[in-house]
Design a protein around this motif. Structure first.
Motif, PDB file in Angstrom:
ATOM      1  N   ALA A 158       0.779  -1.195  -0.010  1.00 62.66           N
ATOM      2  CA  ALA A 158       0.026   0.130  -0.012  1.00 62.66           C
ATOM      3  C   ALA A 158       0.956   1.281  -0.005  1.00 62.66           C
ATOM      4  CB  ALA A 158      -1.043  -0.052   1.099  1.00 62.66           C
ATOM      5  N   ILE A 159       0.307   2.431  -0.670  1.00 64.03           N
ATOM      6  CA  ILE A 159       1.229   3.603  -0.761  1.00 64.03           C
ATOM      7  C   ILE A 159       0.343   4.932   0.175  1.00 64.03           C
ATOM      8  CG2 ILE A 159       0.022   4.047  -2.844  1.00 64.03           C
ATOM      9  CD1 ILE A 159       2.790   5.345  -3.662  1.00 64.03           C
ATOM     10  N   ALA A 160       1.016   5.511   0.766  1.00 63.81           N
ATOM     11  CA  ALA A 160       0.310   6.715   1.379  1.00 63.81           C
ATOM     12  C   ALA A 160       0.070   7.678   0.413  1.00 63.81           C
ATOM     13  CB  ALA A 160       1.191   7.122   2.712  1.00 63.81           C
ATOM     14  N   ARG A 161      -1.203   7.932   0.115  1.00 61.84           N
ATOM     15  CA  ARG A 161      -1.511   9.235  -0.855  1.00 61.84           C
ATOM     16  C   ARG A 161      -1.290  10.322  -0.412  1.00 61.84           C
ATOM     17  NH1 ARG A 161      -4.128   7.093  -4.905  1.00 61.84           N
ATOM     18  NH2 ARG A 161      -4.784   4.876  -5.129  1.00 61.84           N
ATOM     19  N   SER A 162      -1.200  10.458   1.000  1.00 61.32           N
ATOM     20  CA  SER A 162      -0.885  12.009   1.424  1.00 61.32           C
ATOM     21  C   SER A 162       0.604  12.194   1.496  1.00 61.32           C
ATOM     22  CB  SER A 162      -1.284  12.203   2.937  1.00 61.32           C
ATOM     23  OG  SER A 162      -0.643  11.119   3.692  1.00 61.32           O
ATOM     24  N   ASN A 163       1.500  11.254   1.276  1.00 65.37           N
ATOM     25  CA  ASN A 163       3.015  11.285   1.267  1.00 65.37           C
ATOM     26  C   ASN A 163       3.447   9.981   0.483  1.00 65.37           C
ATOM     27  OD1 ASN A 163       5.546  11.447   1.384  1.00 65.37           O
ATOM     28  ND2 ASN A 163       5.652  11.423   3.645  1.00 65.37           N
ATOM     29  N   PRO A 164       3.630   9.919  -0.973  1.00 71.04           N
ATOM     30  CA  PRO A 164       3.610   8.746  -1.517  1.00 71.04           C
ATOM     31  C   PRO A 164       5.081   8.166  -1.344  1.00 71.04           C
ATOM     32  CG  PRO A 164       2.755  10.468  -3.027  1.00 71.04           C
ATOM     33  CD  PRO A 164       3.324  11.204  -1.567  1.00 71.04           C
ATOM     34  N   LEU A 165       6.056   8.949  -0.644  1.00 68.95           N
ATOM     35  CA  LEU A 165       7.289   8.314  -0.337  1.00 68.95           C
ATOM     36  C   LEU A 165       6.992   7.227   0.775  1.00 68.95           C
ATOM     37  CD1 LEU A 165       9.549  11.331  -0.129  1.00 68.95           C
ATOM     38  CD2 LEU A 165       9.398   9.736  -1.914  1.00 68.95           C
ATOM     39  N   VAL A 166       5.869   7.144   1.390  1.00 72.45           N
ATOM     40  CA  VAL A 166       5.613   6.136   2.312  1.00 72.45           C
ATOM     41  C   VAL A 166       5.115   4.618   1.815  1.00 72.45           C
ATOM     42  CG1 VAL A 166       4.644   5.528   4.579  1.00 72.45           C
ATOM     43  CG2 VAL A 166       5.756   8.143   4.085  1.00 72.45           C
ATOM     44  N   ALA A 223      -0.007   9.805   6.803  1.00 71.91           N
ATOM     45  CA  ALA A 223       0.811   8.622   6.242  1.00 71.91           C
ATOM     46  C   ALA A 223       1.212   7.810   7.435  1.00 71.91           C
ATOM     47  CB  ALA A 223       2.100   9.161   5.487  1.00 71.91           C
ATOM     48  N   ASN A 224       1.172   8.342   8.795  1.00 76.01           N
ATOM     49  CA  ASN A 224       1.599   7.556   9.731  1.00 76.01           C
ATOM     50  C   ASN A 224       0.485   6.509  10.272  1.00 76.01           C
ATOM     51  OD1 ASN A 224       4.317   8.596   9.980  1.00 76.01           O
ATOM     52  ND2 ASN A 224       3.419  10.532  11.124  1.00 76.01           N
ATOM     53  N   ILE A 225      -0.522   6.840   9.825  1.00 72.67           N
ATOM     54  CA  ILE A 225      -1.972   5.561  10.305  1.00 72.67           C
ATOM     55  C   ILE A 225      -1.948   4.746   9.274  1.00 72.67           C
ATOM     56  CG2 ILE A 225      -3.875   5.819  11.322  1.00 72.67           C
ATOM     57  CD1 ILE A 225      -3.753   8.612  12.121  1.00 72.67           C
ATOM     58  N   ALA A 226      -2.077   3.534   9.547  1.00 74.59           N
ATOM     59  CA  ALA A 226      -2.227   2.410   8.736  1.00 74.59           C
ATOM     60  C   ALA A 226      -3.029   1.363   9.354  1.00 74.59           C
ATOM     61  CB  ALA A 226      -1.148   2.108   7.815  1.00 74.59           C
ATOM     62  N   TYR A 227      -3.664   0.305   8.716  1.00 74.68           N
ATOM     63  CA  TYR A 227      -4.202  -0.768   9.334  1.00 74.68           C
ATOM     64  C   TYR A 227      -4.099  -1.983   8.546  1.00 74.68           C
ATOM     65  CZ  TYR A 227      -7.348   3.157  11.336  1.00 74.68           C
ATOM     66  OH  TYR A 227      -7.695   4.056  11.815  1.00 74.68           O
ATOM     67  N   ALA A 228      -3.686  -3.079   9.107  1.00 73.12           N
ATOM     68  CA  ALA A 228      -3.348  -4.372   8.418  1.00 73.12           C
ATOM     69  C   ALA A 228      -4.100  -5.308   8.748  1.00 73.12           C
ATOM     70  CB  ALA A 228      -1.785  -4.616   8.812  1.00 73.12           C
TER      71      ALA A 228
END
Length: 839
Positions: A158-166, A223-228
């Motif tokens: 998955a890619i962070a849309r608010s920071n695509p480097l993440v 970008a720091n918040i994600a769910y798996a």
């Protein structure tokens, strides 16, 4: 050449139900083990000892269609095209594989796709066994990003849309297949894939319990918040309870918390999906999707960023044990409340329920009756669901293969258009697992042949983006006896293929490819095995033109069609390439290259079922044609029984490895001494992974090394012996690469540099050419030179194609009765270990 897949559960007994084949272990249902406290206790103990629990295995299947047109000419130069190194491994492809079909150049199975939100040229993919890859030119070229991580088995990206480097990437494939391998944790990159850090979860649970990852969803604004969504049924995983759920990070993956378990939700069964509402990031949907069905299966909703969860149980919602794996999709358009849910039926393995909610799960419209069964018979394995970012009415549902396997609706699921069986220039490969939209809004499909882009959904028209991906999942390879530029391989999903000195290999047979090798005494003759579920009675094939065209050679052996492993073993006698042994639930022999077969053993392991446990490996002693070793247990076994004959099958004494030593995946016999043999174990085990006997199996000694020279506690899949050195040099293919020992197993070290940490399912050795080949299950094939410069090959006929003969079922003959077993000092038959129920 069209392909389709069906479900197969590999194990010990087999029942044929039309085109659907199930196999199961005694004491366990066909993929539906019941809950029990005993199982919880057992798996807890296994977690502590580093072993793995037995998981009933379904095997995905690619059906085979014979070629009707001859392939173009094959030419292989005699002199080496690549100068191999003695210190570094050389990748030989496929980069990728020419399928010679409308699927074009194919790569290995993809489990996930993550497209850059603003740069159409940048895409990340997660091949099932190949780590994370990146393209910056829309698929023309690809770069591997995680080759040296502790595992290359992948489940999601998955890619962070608010920071695509993440970038977040979940290791461990959660697709429930027989080669859906365990994981080690979640990888995170903050520099666009330049580097990754592996996090093993709270208390290291992702790693110690070898969990798998179904999907990762990143908060659209942070970008720091994600769910798996995490699961527990990877092959060689621990399969314990109290660990599954939706894990959340708020610090960019440094720490993870099981937020569903904290709220009292299911933590024993796999969570199959998770999505974040792109318009309201505090709203999260996630699914418990245990493939065999459980009371807790269903979709859960959180409106407070995962703190609390509520089951969506309005009428028509898929809830409970009548439903299996579940997928969820939510609109990215301004219709924020539109939600789609698809669930598979554990009884038929097809589509069980398809619903839409227009009010965020408050009520549901049942669309099942009007939705074609795009899952086929593999809803447990391949299903994707995605809503077009421009309109909540446009939805895509992809599943298995052929007609109706790729569906598009433009009216909210009321009607569907089939965009799969297009008969145009480019067609996606079968079996779909990952899906995303690129920055231009074009759909990207990740399937068992790699990645494809939907350029125009109305035609439809597709582009192949496989470029130079090198992610084929080999089951085995065979080195040509005289020409270093020729290699044959068999691969999961992509059949039998030939290497002719260039990285672009060519597929010569479709379906699922098993073991493949050349005759050591007739260079233009080759053999390969393929699953019965793919090829039916054509499960063993011979080529007399170097592997270009094939004919079926099953004759009387066809009576054992349904009592063999998915990938059944065979071995060719080094002194006579016409002599082949094949393992079903007994050992068969041909001395005329498959024209006729004779059983030379009875059912070797006739308990606890009359059909016995299937033969896992068979080995011929090069120095004594009468000495043969065979191990039994079946693909899902945790342990093996080993049998040895020294009189060409008259008797088969049992010669087991030490107790608790695990399942034997391969045996090789010393080229000069039939009493010396080596066995490798492909399970986690504290009892060792490599064993040696010097007395024909009467006593096996653990030679997995000691101290700093000990092998890691990882499965070992294959072994080869080079007896040109004194003592012999041993090479093993392990879970994370190739190891070697020059002191008969006292100490081991990694062989060479440059080889990735992929699973090495087979090592192949050509002593005359001094070449060792490694067949990885997800990163293609590799070679290294083991001695001085490769000798100039002797006369090697170049393969030239002839029109392909369509295989026809061979006449079934009554097999020759097996010799009565009168073993010496054979213990009484003991029950095969049963699979404990699901915790």
């Amino acid at each position: 050449m069209s392909k389709i897949k069906i479900a197969v559960l590999t194990g010990i007994g087999a029942v044929s139900l039309g085109s659907l084949i199930w196999a199961f272990a005694p004491g366990a249902g066909a993929g539906s083990p019941a809950d029990s406290a005993a199982a919880v206790s057992a798996t807890t103990a296994q977690a502590q000892t580093g072993t793995q629990a037995p998981v009933p295995q379904r095997h995905q299947v690619t059906l085979w269609t014979p070629r009707t047109q001859p392939l173009p000419p094959f030419w292989a130069p005699l002199l080496p095209t690549i100068q191999l190194s003695t210190t570094a491994w050389t990748p030989i492809g496929p980069t990728p594989l020419n399928s010679a079909t409308a699927s074009g150049n194919v790569s290995g199975r993809l489990t996930g796709i993550a497209a850059h939100p603003t740069d159409v040229n940048t895409i990340y993919v997660a091949p099932a066994g190949g780590g994370v890859w990146k393209t910056t030119n829309s698929g023309t070229n690809w770069s591997p990003l995680t080759d040296m991580q502790s595992t290359l088995s992948m489940g999601a990206v998955a890619i962070a849309r608010s920071n695509p480097l993440v970038i977040y990437a979940g290791t461990g494939e959660a697709n429930n297949g027989a080669d859906s391998n365990f994981g080690r944790g979640i990888l995170v990159s903050t520099n666009g894939g330049g580097s990754f850090t592996l996090n093993t979860g709270p208390g290291g649970v992702f790693n110690t319990d070898r969990m798998t990852c179904s999907r990762i969803a990143v908060n659209p604004t942070n970008a720091n918040i994600a769910y798996a969504a995490m699961a527990n049924e990877g092959i060689n995983g621990v399969f314990t309870s109290g660990i599954t759920g939706v894990y959340k990070t708020t610090d960019g993956g440094s720490t993870w918390t099981n937020v569903t378990m904290a709220n009292g939700k299911d933590s024993d069964h796999p969570w199959s999906d998770v999505v974040v509402d792109p318009n309201t990031s505090s709203i999260v949907y996630a699914a418990v999707g245990y493939t065999s069905g459980t009371a807790n299966n269903g979709v859960y909703k959180s409106t407070d960023s995962g703190a609390t969860w509520t089951l969506l149980n309005a009428p028509h919602a898929p809830v409970g044990a009548s439903f299996g794996r579940i997928s969820v999709a939510i609109s990215k358009a301004n219709s924020a409340n539109v939600l789609y849910i698809a669930a598979h039926d554990p009884m038929t393995n097809g589509l069980g329920r398809f619903v839409r909610s227009d009010n965020a799960g408050g009520t549901f419209t049942d669309l099942t009756a009007g939705t074609p069964n795009y899952m086929g018979q593999q809803g447990w394995y391949d299903q994707t669901l995605l809503v077009d970012p421009t309109s909540s009415a446009i939805v895509y549902a992809f599943g298995a293969a052929r007609t109706d396997s790729m569906l598009r609706s433009t009216n909210s699921g009321a009607n569907w258009t089939d965009i799969s069986n297009t008969d145009v220039a480019v067609e996606p490969h079968a079996d779909h697992h990952g899906v995303d939209f690129d920055a231009n809004g074009k759909l990207l499909d990740g399937d068992d042949g790699g990645i494809y882009r939907l350029d125009d959904p109305t035609v439809p028209s597709w582009s192949n983006l496989n470029g130079d991906l090198n992610t084929i999942q080999f089951v085995g390879i065979g080195l040509h006896p005289t020409n270093p530029n020729i290699v044959i391989g068999g691969s999961q999903d992509n059949g039998i293929e030939l290497y002719m000195g260039t990285p672009l290999w060519t597929e010569t047979e479709g379906g699922d490819g098993g073991l493949a090798t050349f005759s050591p005494t007739n260079p233009i003759r080759a053999y390969h095995q393929i699953p019965v579920a793919s090829f039916g009675v054509n499960f063993f094939r011979r080529s007399d033109d170097g592997g270009v065209t094939w004919v079926t050679k099953t004759s009387s052996i066809v009576v054992d069609e349904n009592v063999q492993n998915f990938y059944a073993p065979f071995a060719v006698y080094p002194g006579d390439g016409n002599r082949v042994l094949y393992g079903t639930n007994r050992v068969w022999e041909t001395t005329n290259a498959g024209d006729r077969w004779t059983p030379i053993s009875p059912v070797l392991n006739p308990s606890p079922t009359p059909t016995g446990s299937f033969v896992d490996t068979v080995a011929i002693a090069p120095s004594d044609a009468n000495t043969i070793y065979a191990s039994t247990g079946g693909s899902s076994a945790l342990t093996s029984r080993v049998f040895v004959t020294t009189n060409h099958g008259t008797t088969w004494p049992e010669r087991d490895l030490p107790p608790d030593s695990g399942r034997v995946n391969e045996i090789q016999v010393d080229p000069s001494n039939a009493q010396i043999a080596y066995a490798v174990v492909n399970r986690f085990s504290t009892a060792g992974h490599v064993f040696r006997t010097t007395n024909g199996g009467t006593l096996w000694t653990n030679i997995s090394g000691t101290g700093g020279g000990a092998l890691p506690n990882l499965p070992v899949w294959s072994i080869q012996i080079d007896n040109s050195t004194s003592p012999s040099t041993l090479y093993i293919g392990a879970e994370d690469g190739v190891y070697t020992s020059t002191d008969l197993g006292v100490s081991w070290s990694r062989l060479g540099t440059g080889l990735t940490n992929a699973q090495v399912f087979q090592v192949a050795f050509n002593g005359s050419l001094h070449i060792l080949g490694a067949a990885t299950h997800g990163r293609g094939a590799w070679e290294i030179q083991t001695a001085g410069p490769t000798a100039t090959p002797t006369a090697t006929p170049t393969a030239s194609p002839t029109p392909t003969a369509t295989a026809t079922p061979m006449a079934t003959a009554t097999p020759t009765p097996a010799a009565t077993v009168t073993p010496r000092s054979v213990p009484s038959p003991r029950p095969h270990p049963t699979l404990p129920p699901h915790p």
